[in-house]
Motif scaffolding. Structure first.
Motif, PDB file in Angstrom:
ATOM      1  N   HIS A  98       0.835  -1.195   0.000  1.00  0.00           N
ATOM      2  CA  HIS A  98       0.000   0.000   0.000  1.00  0.00           C
ATOM      3  C   HIS A  98       0.878   1.257   0.000  1.00  0.00           C
ATOM      4  N   TYR A  99       1.979   1.207   0.748  1.00  0.00           N
ATOM      5  CA  TYR A  99       2.882   2.354   0.791  1.00  0.00           C
ATOM      6  C   TYR A  99       3.406   2.668  -0.619  1.00  0.00           C
ATOM      7  N   ASN A 100       3.764   1.587  -1.352  1.00  0.00           N
ATOM      8  CA  ASN A 100       4.240   1.791  -2.730  1.00  0.00           C
ATOM      9  C   ASN A 100       3.194   2.500  -3.572  1.00  0.00           C
ATOM     10  N   THR A 105       0.955   7.321  -6.343  1.00  0.00           N
ATOM     11  CA  THR A 105      -0.169   8.206  -6.685  1.00  0.00           C
ATOM     12  C   THR A 105       0.109   9.631  -6.200  1.00  0.00           C
ATOM     13  N   HIS A 106       0.733   9.757  -5.042  1.00  0.00           N
ATOM     14  CA  HIS A 106       1.054  11.103  -4.544  1.00  0.00           C
ATOM     15  C   HIS A 106       1.919  11.856  -5.556  1.00  0.00           C
ATOM     16  N   GLY A 107       2.995  11.232  -6.011  1.00  0.00           N
ATOM     17  CA  GLY A 107       3.904  11.909  -6.947  1.00  0.00           C
ATOM     18  C   GLY A 107       3.218  12.256  -8.256  1.00  0.00           C
ATOM     19  N   ILE A 109       0.003  12.526  -8.924  1.00  0.00           N
ATOM     20  CA  ILE A 109      -1.076  13.503  -8.786  1.00  0.00           C
ATOM     21  C   ILE A 109      -0.515  14.895  -8.538  1.00  0.00           C
ATOM     22  N   MET A 110       0.463  15.004  -7.660  1.00  0.00           N
ATOM     23  CA  MET A 110       0.988  16.331  -7.343  1.00  0.00           C
ATOM     24  C   MET A 110       1.585  17.006  -8.573  1.00  0.00           C
ATOM     25  N   ILE A 111       2.356  16.261  -9.356  1.00  0.00           N
ATOM     26  CA  ILE A 111       3.008  16.912 -10.488  1.00  0.00           C
ATOM     27  C   ILE A 111       2.051  17.054 -11.666  1.00  0.00           C
ATOM     28  N   GLY A 169       6.274   3.834  -8.639  1.00  0.00           N
ATOM     29  CA  GLY A 169       6.894   5.156  -8.568  1.00  0.00           C
ATOM     30  C   GLY A 169       6.303   6.102  -9.593  1.00  0.00           C
ATOM     31  N   TRP A 170       6.522   7.408  -9.385  1.00  0.00           N
ATOM     32  CA  TRP A 170       5.820   8.368 -10.255  1.00  0.00           C
ATOM     33  C   TRP A 170       6.328   8.327 -11.685  1.00  0.00           C
ATOM     34  N   LEU A 171       7.536   7.764 -11.907  1.00  0.00           N
ATOM     35  CA  LEU A 171       8.010   7.669 -13.284  1.00  0.00           C
ATOM     36  C   LEU A 171       7.995   6.245 -13.826  1.00  0.00           C
ATOM     37  N   SER A 413      18.102   9.187  -1.491  1.00  0.00           N
ATOM     38  CA  SER A 413      17.988   9.284  -0.042  1.00  0.00           C
ATOM     39  C   SER A 413      16.953  10.354   0.296  1.00  0.00           C
ATOM     40  N   TYR A 414      16.663  10.509   1.575  1.00  0.00           N
ATOM     41  CA  TYR A 414      15.739  11.558   1.987  1.00  0.00           C
ATOM     42  C   TYR A 414      16.308  12.952   1.747  1.00  0.00           C
ATOM     43  N   PHE A 415      17.623  13.024   1.547  1.00  0.00           N
ATOM     44  CA  PHE A 415      18.211  14.317   1.194  1.00  0.00           C
ATOM     45  C   PHE A 415      17.592  14.807  -0.115  1.00  0.00           C
ATOM     46  N   PHE A 420      13.840  18.166  -3.440  1.00  0.00           N
ATOM     47  CA  PHE A 420      12.862  18.464  -4.492  1.00  0.00           C
ATOM     48  C   PHE A 420      11.546  18.981  -3.938  1.00  0.00           C
ATOM     49  N   HIS A 421      11.218  18.612  -2.693  1.00  0.00           N
ATOM     50  CA  HIS A 421      10.036  19.251  -2.122  1.00  0.00           C
ATOM     51  C   HIS A 421      10.292  20.725  -1.836  1.00  0.00           C
ATOM     52  N   GLN A 422      11.534  21.043  -1.514  1.00  0.00           N
ATOM     53  CA  GLN A 422      11.820  22.441  -1.243  1.00  0.00           C
ATOM     54  C   GLN A 422      11.629  23.296  -2.495  1.00  0.00           C
ATOM     55  N   THR A 480      16.765   5.953   3.147  1.00  0.00           N
ATOM     56  CA  THR A 480      16.500   6.018   1.711  1.00  0.00           C
ATOM     57  C   THR A 480      15.048   6.390   1.453  1.00  0.00           C
ATOM     58  N   ARG A 481      14.786   6.910   0.258  1.00  0.00           N
ATOM     59  CA  ARG A 481      13.413   7.260  -0.120  1.00  0.00           C
ATOM     60  C   ARG A 481      12.608   5.975  -0.344  1.00  0.00           C
ATOM     61  N   ARG A 482      11.316   6.118  -0.441  1.00  0.00           N
ATOM     62  CA  ARG A 482      10.402   5.004  -0.707  1.00  0.00           C
ATOM     63  C   ARG A 482      10.541   3.885   0.316  1.00  0.00           C
ATOM     64  N   LEU A 483      10.910   4.282   1.528  1.00  0.00           N
ATOM     65  CA  LEU A 483      11.108   3.307   2.594  1.00  0.00           C
ATOM     66  C   LEU A 483       9.844   3.340   3.440  1.00  0.00           C
TER      67      LEU A 483
HETATM   68  C1  HEM Z   1       2.079  19.049   1.154  1.00  0.00           C
HETATM   69  C2  HEM Z   1       3.132  18.562   1.645  1.00  0.00           C
HETATM   70  C3  HEM Z   1       3.838  17.322   1.097  1.00  0.00           C
HETATM   71  C4  HEM Z   1       4.257  16.312   1.873  1.00  0.00           C
HETATM   72  C5  HEM Z   1       4.094  16.180   3.393  1.00  0.00           C
HETATM   73  C6  HEM Z   1       4.862  15.340   0.990  1.00  0.00           C
HETATM   74  C7  HEM Z   1       5.406  14.128   1.419  1.00  0.00           C
HETATM   75  C8  HEM Z   1       5.955  13.177   0.593  1.00  0.00           C
HETATM   76  C9  HEM Z   1       6.427  11.884   1.006  1.00  0.00           C
HETATM   77  C10 HEM Z   1       6.351  11.359   2.437  1.00  0.00           C
HETATM   78  C11 HEM Z   1       6.914  11.253  -0.099  1.00  0.00           C
HETATM   79  C12 HEM Z   1       7.440   9.842  -0.172  1.00  0.00           C
HETATM   80  C13 HEM Z   1       8.860   9.766   0.135  1.00  0.00           C
HETATM   81  C14 HEM Z   1       9.296   8.348   0.005  1.00  0.00           C
HETATM   82  O1  HEM Z   1       8.832   7.492   0.761  1.00  0.00           O
HETATM   83  O2  HEM Z   1      10.124   8.112  -0.870  1.00  0.00           O
HETATM   84  C15 HEM Z   1       6.770  12.127  -1.207  1.00  0.00           C
HETATM   85  C16 HEM Z   1       7.176  11.837  -2.504  1.00  0.00           C
HETATM   86  C17 HEM Z   1       6.983  12.671  -3.590  1.00  0.00           C
HETATM   87  N1  HEM Z   1       6.371  13.925  -3.590  1.00  0.00           N
HETATM   88 FE1  HEM Z   1       5.604  14.848  -1.945  1.00  0.00          FE
HETATM   89  N2  HEM Z   1       4.811  15.785  -0.300  1.00  0.00           N
HETATM   90  C18 HEM Z   1       4.180  17.008  -0.294  1.00  0.00           C
HETATM   91  C19 HEM Z   1       3.947  17.816  -1.403  1.00  0.00           C
HETATM   92  C20 HEM Z   1       4.359  17.552  -2.711  1.00  0.00           C
HETATM   93  C21 HEM Z   1       4.184  18.450  -3.835  1.00  0.00           C
HETATM   94  C22 HEM Z   1       3.515  19.809  -3.780  1.00  0.00           C
HETATM   95  C23 HEM Z   1       4.737  17.816  -4.908  1.00  0.00           C
HETATM   96  C24 HEM Z   1       4.824  18.274  -6.357  1.00  0.00           C
HETATM   97  C25 HEM Z   1       4.396  19.375  -6.855  1.00  0.00           C
HETATM   98  C26 HEM Z   1       5.256  16.550  -4.470  1.00  0.00           C
HETATM   99  C27 HEM Z   1       5.891  15.626  -5.287  1.00  0.00           C
HETATM  100  C28 HEM Z   1       6.383  14.418  -4.877  1.00  0.00           C
HETATM  101  C29 HEM Z   1       7.018  13.443  -5.747  1.00  0.00           C
HETATM  102  C30 HEM Z   1       7.247  13.585  -7.260  1.00  0.00           C
HETATM  103  C31 HEM Z   1       7.397  12.357  -4.956  1.00  0.00           C
HETATM  104  C32 HEM Z   1       8.138  11.107  -5.401  1.00  0.00           C
HETATM  105  C33 HEM Z   1       7.217   9.967  -5.561  1.00  0.00           C
HETATM  106  C34 HEM Z   1       7.995   8.741  -5.894  1.00  0.00           C
HETATM  107  O3  HEM Z   1       8.924   8.408  -5.146  1.00  0.00           O
HETATM  108  O4  HEM Z   1       7.658   8.116  -6.921  1.00  0.00           O
HETATM  109  N3  HEM Z   1       5.001  16.411  -3.126  1.00  0.00           N
HETATM  110  N4  HEM Z   1       6.172  13.307  -0.769  1.00  0.00           N
END
Ligand code: HEM
Ligand SMILES: [Cu+2]
Length: 656
Positions: A98-100, A105-107, A109-111, A169-171, A413-415, A420-422, A480-483
């Motif tokens: 589910h985490y995967n 979907t987060h990545g 949808i956000m982009i 993953g988003w890509l 990594s989380y770095f 990229f969130h910054q 690391t990311r995606r952990l």
């Molecule tokens: C609102 C606050 C946000 C939080 C708390 C958040 C949190 C997270 C977390 C926890 C991950 C997964 C890290 C991992 O386990 O590898 C992640 C991945 C990601 N986020 Fe966010 N995020 C936020 C906003 C955004 C926004 C605004 C964008 C883009 C416009 C974004 C784009 C992405 C992308 C592209 C990934 C990588 C997904 C992947 O690994 O395939 N996020 N984020």
């Protein structure tokens, strides 16, 4: 028979998780509520005539914005689910599978379904008005683009309850995204959701380039084009080069999955790294596509709220255009670890570092614009001022990542996540928020409440730093990311817990924004000036919300900050610019075809996801038929008569 039916249902619908059942119920209830409200208030006709079939850029823009805010909500909930799972070591809140799905979907949808449409919404709202134009160059195509985005987003989101979500993953790197790695339909939902909306994005790119090149008001030479419009142009140039690459890449991946081709598999002569190269050839420019318009917004806002001309207009334009070109020579920095050798890595490391130069130029331009300005800190300006330090840190950590040998340590990594969130939150999201607050009065004719807006701003900002600063540290410490889980002896608990608190603070910030919108609608204070900020460009010279035809007479542009100069002239007691006689205005007619055709695209996508050609083929036929019907429709425009223009202008308090 019954057995087969239940088998089918339990395969077709996602089952087994209370979260999903909750979503099922929510979807059914929301749909029922919408249908009920529309029927009860007899609004179906209004919805159809005024919105679903509209080709008006202002309405298309509003629809983009509403959809993207809904997607921000969904993407945000995904983020908080992940942060909850990571709040403590060894939590069992989300299963690994589910985490995967959730980070994928987060990545995506956000982009693709939040940032892109919010950006297109702002393009639609502002660009034709800044140019002094009636609409975009191709209003019909504009509406079609919107519906393709919308239907793509729906298709992707649907996988949450039907068939199962993508989880690679988003890509979607192969081999994980190939049939062997992901036998379910989630990947296909990804491919078709992104593919269909991507075609819409490509058409929007073309549309706005033509609009900016061809539809500028008389007198608007290139050196008088407003800076936001320049940023849109540079973003759209990147779109039309990058998106075809995405289309082809996804098509090849689909062929691998659907026909068993071997473009990206190691057997049969394919190569997975080929995919990674291709997807980043789109993916890297994509991040500039979304950030360039944010730069444009900051530039407009900084000039307006410092009550000064933008410092370094020419260098700003040059910087943006050079970024949209250089964006194509950096893609490999996403996989320095691939093993392509030192020389290749050096090339991409240096090209990446070079991009920091035009970006730095822009930062200085904004600072110099503010220098000795009469700054007023209203919400659009607050987001802009917060963006500058945030983007500097995001940019610096980006340069750190571009040092190829060091990246062997930072990679995945989380770095990286913090970096990229910054830039994505501090740059893209803050920028679009600034734009949304800035143009909101132009869209709806009233301002958003400043007090609640300031609360939202501070909560978001504090939340941002609390969430992402610890991630740099925990990343350097080896997380690391995606952990999906970690143990107590890793020593990562405190940092992760802090980060989760920050995540929830941002969620609260978002709720404040929702409250702000609701409150401002309820206690609406109408803006009758059309220019509530004392702004500089043409869109503020007309009433808010802009009338259907935008400008009663086409403005004649004599200056870069044309509206500001006009106001100065009037204040100095000079005559306002002479306006030509009113003439009937040529307008595009609404059309149901974009909406209907998008449903056909949905059918195609849905059919191909499940490999049901009997659904996909009628969809294809539908697309062809709607195209033909539109090609032979010559009844596509009309004129607004002069007396109607006079009446509308008088109602808005403007004697034309
Ligand atoms: C609102 C606050 C946000 C939080 C708390 C958040 C949190 C997270 C977390 C926890 C991950 C997964 C890290 C991992 O386990 O590898 C992640 C991945 C990601 N986020 Fe966010 N995020 C936020 C906003 C955004 C926004 C605004 C964008 C883009 C416009 C974004 C784009 C992405 C992308 C592209 C990934 C990588 C997904 C992947 O690994 O395939 N996020 N984020
Ligand atoms: Cu990149």
């Amino acid at each position: 028979m019954i057995d087969r039916l239940t088998d089918f249902v339990s395969w077709f619908f996602v089952t087994g998780d209370p979260l999903i059942y909750g979503a099922d119920v929510a979807i059914v209830l929301t749909t029922a509520a919408i249908v009920f409200v529309l029927t009860y208030f007899e609004k179906w006709g209004w919805l159809w005539r005024e919105w679903l079939t509209t080709v008006d850029h202002k309405r298309v823009g509003i629809m983009y914005i509403i959809a993207s805010l809904l997607m921000l909500f969904r993407g945000g909930v995904d983020a908080l689910l992940m942060r909850t799972q990571l709040a403590f070591p060894d939590l069992k809140f989300l299963s690994p599978e589910h985490y995967n799905e959730v980070f994928t979907t987060h990545g995506v949808i956000m982009i693709l379904f939040m940032a892109m449409p919010l950006m297109f919404g702002l393009f639609n709202i502002a660009v034709p008005l800044q140019l002094g134009a009636r609409d975009v160059a191709f209003p019909f195509l504009n509406s079609l683009s919107f519906w393709l985005f919308f239907i793509g987003a729906m298709l992707f989101n649907m996988s949450f309850v039907i068939g199962g979500s993508a989880n690679a993953g988003w890509l979607s790197y192969p081999p994980l995204s190939e049939m062997t790695g992901s036998p379910g339909v989630g990947e296909d939902f990804y491919i078709w959701g992104v593919q269909i909306s991507g075609i819409g994005s490509l058409m929007t790119g073309i549309n706005f380039i033509v609009t900016i090149v061809k539809m500028r008001a008389p007198g608007m030479t290139w050196s008088r084009v407003p800076i936001f419009t320049w940023s849109v142009l540079s973003s759209c140039i990147a779109i039309i080069v990058a998106f075809p690459v995405l289309t082809v890449t996804l098509a090849l991946l689909f062929l691998d999955r659907f026909l068993g081709a071997h473009f990206f598999t190691m057997d049969g002569g394919g190569n997975a790294m080929m995919y990674v190269n291709l997807i980043w050839m789109w993916g890297h420019p994509e991040v500039y596509i979304v950030v360039l318009p944010a730069f444009g917004i900051f530039s407009e806002v900084v000039a307006t709220f410092s009550r000064k001309r933008l410092f370094g207009y020419g260098s700003m334009v040059f910087a943006m255009l050079s970024i949209s070109l250089m964006a194509y020579f950096t893609w490999l920095h996403h996989f320095f670890t691939m093993g392509s050798g030192a020389n290749v890595n050096i090339f991409f490391a240096i090209s990446t570092m070079i991009i920091a130069i035009p970006t730095g130029v822009k930062i200085f331009n904004w600072l110099f614009t503010m220098f000795r300005g009469r700054i007023s800190f209203q919400t659009p300006m607050l987001w802009t001022v917060a963006f500058i330090p945030c983007f500097i840190v995001g940019g610096m950590t980006g340069v750190m990542l571009s040092v190829a040998p060091a990246d062997f340590q930072f990679h995945n990594s989380y770095f990286l996540i913090a970096h990229f969130h910054q830039v994505l939150i501090g740059g893209v999201a803050f920028g679009y928020f600034a734009g949304l607050y800035y143009w909101w009065p132009k869209m709806f004719g009233f301002k958003l409440n400043e007090t609640i807006g300031k609360w939202a701003f501070w909560i978001w900002n504090i939340g941002f730093y609390v969430c992402f600063m610890p991630q740099y540290v925990v990343g350097l410490d080896g997380m690391t990311r995606r952990l999906n889980s970690y143990s107590w002896d890793s020593g990562w608990w405190a940092l992760n817990f802090t980060s989760t608190i920050g995540g929830f603070l941002m969620g609260i910030g978002f709720l404040f924004q929702v409250w702000q919108i609701a409150h401002s609608i309820k206690f609406m204070e109408k803006d009758t000036t059309g220019d509530p900020w004392g702004a500089r460009t043409l869109e503020w010279s007309i009433p808010s919300p802009a009338p259907l035809y935008n400008f009663a007479t086409t403005p004649l542009v004599t200056d870069r900050d044309d509206w500001w100069e006009e106001k100065e002239r009037i204040a100095a007691g000079k005559m306002p610019k002479a306006k030509p006689e009113l003439e009937p205005i040529h307008m595009p007619k609404n059309s149901p075809i974009p909406f209907i055709q998008s449903i056909c695209w949905f059918t195609v996508g849905f059919g191909l996801v499940f490999h049901w050609l009997w659904i996909a083929i009628p969809g294809f036929i539908g697309i062809a038929v709607t195209m033909l019907v539109h090609s032979f429709n010559y009844d596509t425009d009309y004129y607004i008569p002069v007396d109607e223009i006079q009446r509308t202008e008088a109602k808005a308090g403007r004697g034309a």
